[in-house]
Structures are given as C-alpha cells and as structure tokens.
Motif scaffolding. Structure first.
Motif, PDB file in Angstrom:
ATOM      1  N   LYS A  12       0.375  -1.620  -0.007  1.00 18.43           N
ATOM      2  CA  LYS A  12       0.051   0.060  -0.309  1.00 18.43           C
ATOM      3  C   LYS A  12       0.771   1.150  -0.473  1.00 18.43           C
ATOM      4  CE  LYS A  12      -3.468  -2.303   2.267  1.00 18.43           C
ATOM      5  NZ  LYS A  12      -4.608  -2.531   3.145  1.00 18.43           N
ATOM      6  N   TYR A  13       1.469   0.857   0.488  1.00 17.93           N
ATOM      7  CA  TYR A  13       3.206   2.168   0.876  1.00 17.93           C
ATOM      8  C   TYR A  13       3.784   2.380  -0.540  1.00 17.93           C
ATOM      9  CZ  TYR A  13       7.263   5.071   2.558  1.00 17.93           C
ATOM     10  OH  TYR A  13       8.344   5.843   2.144  1.00 17.93           O
ATOM     11  N   TRP A  16       1.275   3.903  -3.128  1.00 18.72           N
ATOM     12  CA  TRP A  16       0.809   5.667  -2.557  1.00 18.72           C
ATOM     13  C   TRP A  16       2.033   6.613  -3.072  1.00 18.72           C
ATOM     14  CZ3 TRP A  16       2.661   8.192   2.327  1.00 18.72           C
ATOM     15  CH2 TRP A  16       2.619   8.611   2.319  1.00 18.72           C
ATOM     16  N   GLN A  17       3.158   5.905  -2.379  1.00 17.15           N
ATOM     17  CA  GLN A  17       4.523   6.698  -3.353  1.00 17.15           C
ATOM     18  C   GLN A  17       4.574   6.414  -5.513  1.00 17.15           C
ATOM     19  OE1 GLN A  17       7.291   8.330  -1.338  1.00 17.15           O
ATOM     20  NE2 GLN A  17       4.606   8.042  -0.468  1.00 17.15           N
ATOM     21  N   ASP A  19       2.302   6.155  -7.000  1.00 20.90           N
ATOM     22  CA  ASP A  19       1.198   7.184  -7.483  1.00 20.90           C
ATOM     23  C   ASP A  19       1.413   8.511  -7.439  1.00 20.90           C
ATOM     24  OD1 ASP A  19      -0.295   5.264  -8.367  1.00 20.90           O
ATOM     25  OD2 ASP A  19      -2.184   5.382  -6.691  1.00 20.90           O
ATOM     26  N   ARG A 162       0.567   7.532   5.161  1.00 23.50           N
ATOM     27  CA  ARG A 162      -0.305   7.185   3.668  1.00 23.50           C
ATOM     28  C   ARG A 162      -1.477   6.967   4.358  1.00 23.50           C
ATOM     29  NH1 ARG A 162      -2.819   2.797   3.355  1.00 23.50           N
ATOM     30  NH2 ARG A 162      -1.742   1.359   4.788  1.00 23.50           N
TER      31      ARG A 162
END
Length: 170
Positions: A12-13, A16-17, A19, A162
């Motif tokens: 997930k992290y 996010w990064q 993106d 996040r």
C-alpha cells in the motif's frame, strides 16, 4: 522474519509513493524526465525504469525462476506510457501478493539452478520481498531529490502518513 501484514502495508505504501511520484513526473513532462541529472542512472525516467527492472527480477525469483539479465545501462521501457503501465502492473502484483502470500510461503527458501551461477544460494522469500521494497524506496529517494531540486512538491514519504493507514487521518 516479516509477516503478511508487513507485505500488505508496504504494498500500500509503495503504491501511494509510486502514484505521487509518477504524477509529479507526468507533470514535469518528457524532456525533464529524460534530462541527465547526474543521478546514478542519469535521468528520472531511467531511474524509474531501473526500479521496475529490479522489481521484475525479484518477482520472477520469488516464483522460483531465474530472472533474465539486463546489460548495464539498458533501459527496458523507453516509452513513458509503457513504463507507467509496467509500474501499475507491478503494484497490482504486490497487492495480490499481500493477499495470497502466506507466512509459510515467505519463510520458504527459493532458488533456481542457473548454469551461469551454479553457486546461487537458497534465499528465504521474505528476504527478497524486503529487498524489493527497500530497493524501490532507495531509488525513489533519488527521484524525490531530483524533484526537490527542481522545486517540485512531491508530498510526504512517511509510512504513518499514508492515506488510509489510520494513524494520522485529517
């Protein structure tokens, strides 16, 4: 040893990064992405390409196969659109892994006999998963440093912040 919860959080992290960084890189345009900035891989594009090449190799290794070797300096995805597509597919693969990889699977040692590397060690999968996430973070920091030097705001890179993590919701 890591757990499946670690894989889930890091997947997930990582998304996010990725993106955020890919959006910043979209915004700066092709010329700026391709400019040699004195980074280890020269340009932002080449650095992001390298991340995806290594991700592909590690994901292949996790499946018990020997990854193909790329010559030094080889750029696998010269097209920005193709590189973005590969990155999204890899983020999806990691999200799927977070759902399907078990603690027992992560503990298993994996290797594939390679005639070019007969002494290839058996390595627990969890070590390679940690390597994958650590490697991405290392090279993304090179990209964020370049973006910072350009005056581009790329946002927080801290895991607890996040969105959706539930630690510091605004």
């Amino acid at each position: 040893m890591i757990s499946t919860r670690y894989v889930d959080e890091m997947a997930k992290y990582s998304r996010w990064q990725n993106d955020g960084i890919y959006q910043c890189c979209e915004d700066i345009g092709s010329e700026e992405r391709g400019r040699d900035r004195g980074m280890f891989f020269g340009s932002i594009h080449n650095t992001l390409d390298h991340i995806c090449v290594v991700n592909r190799a590690i994901l292949t290794f996790l499946d018990g196969a020997v990854p193909s070797q790329n010559p030094p300096g080889h750029v696998a995805w010269t097209s920005w659109e193709e590189l973005k597509s590969v990155r999204l597919a890899q983020d999806n693969a990691l999200a799927l892994g977070a759902r399907k990889w078990t603690d027992a699977w992560l503990e298993e040692k994996t290797f594939k006999n390679d005639p070019n590397a007969p002494d290839l060690p058996a390595i627990p999968r969890w070590i390679m998963v940690v390597q994958l996430f650590n490697h991405q973070t290392h090279h993304r920091s090179q990209v964020t440093s370049a973006l910072h030097a350009m005056g581009v705001e790329y946002g927080s890179t801290d895991i607890p912040w996040r969105p959706g993590a539930g630690f510091f919701e605004a």
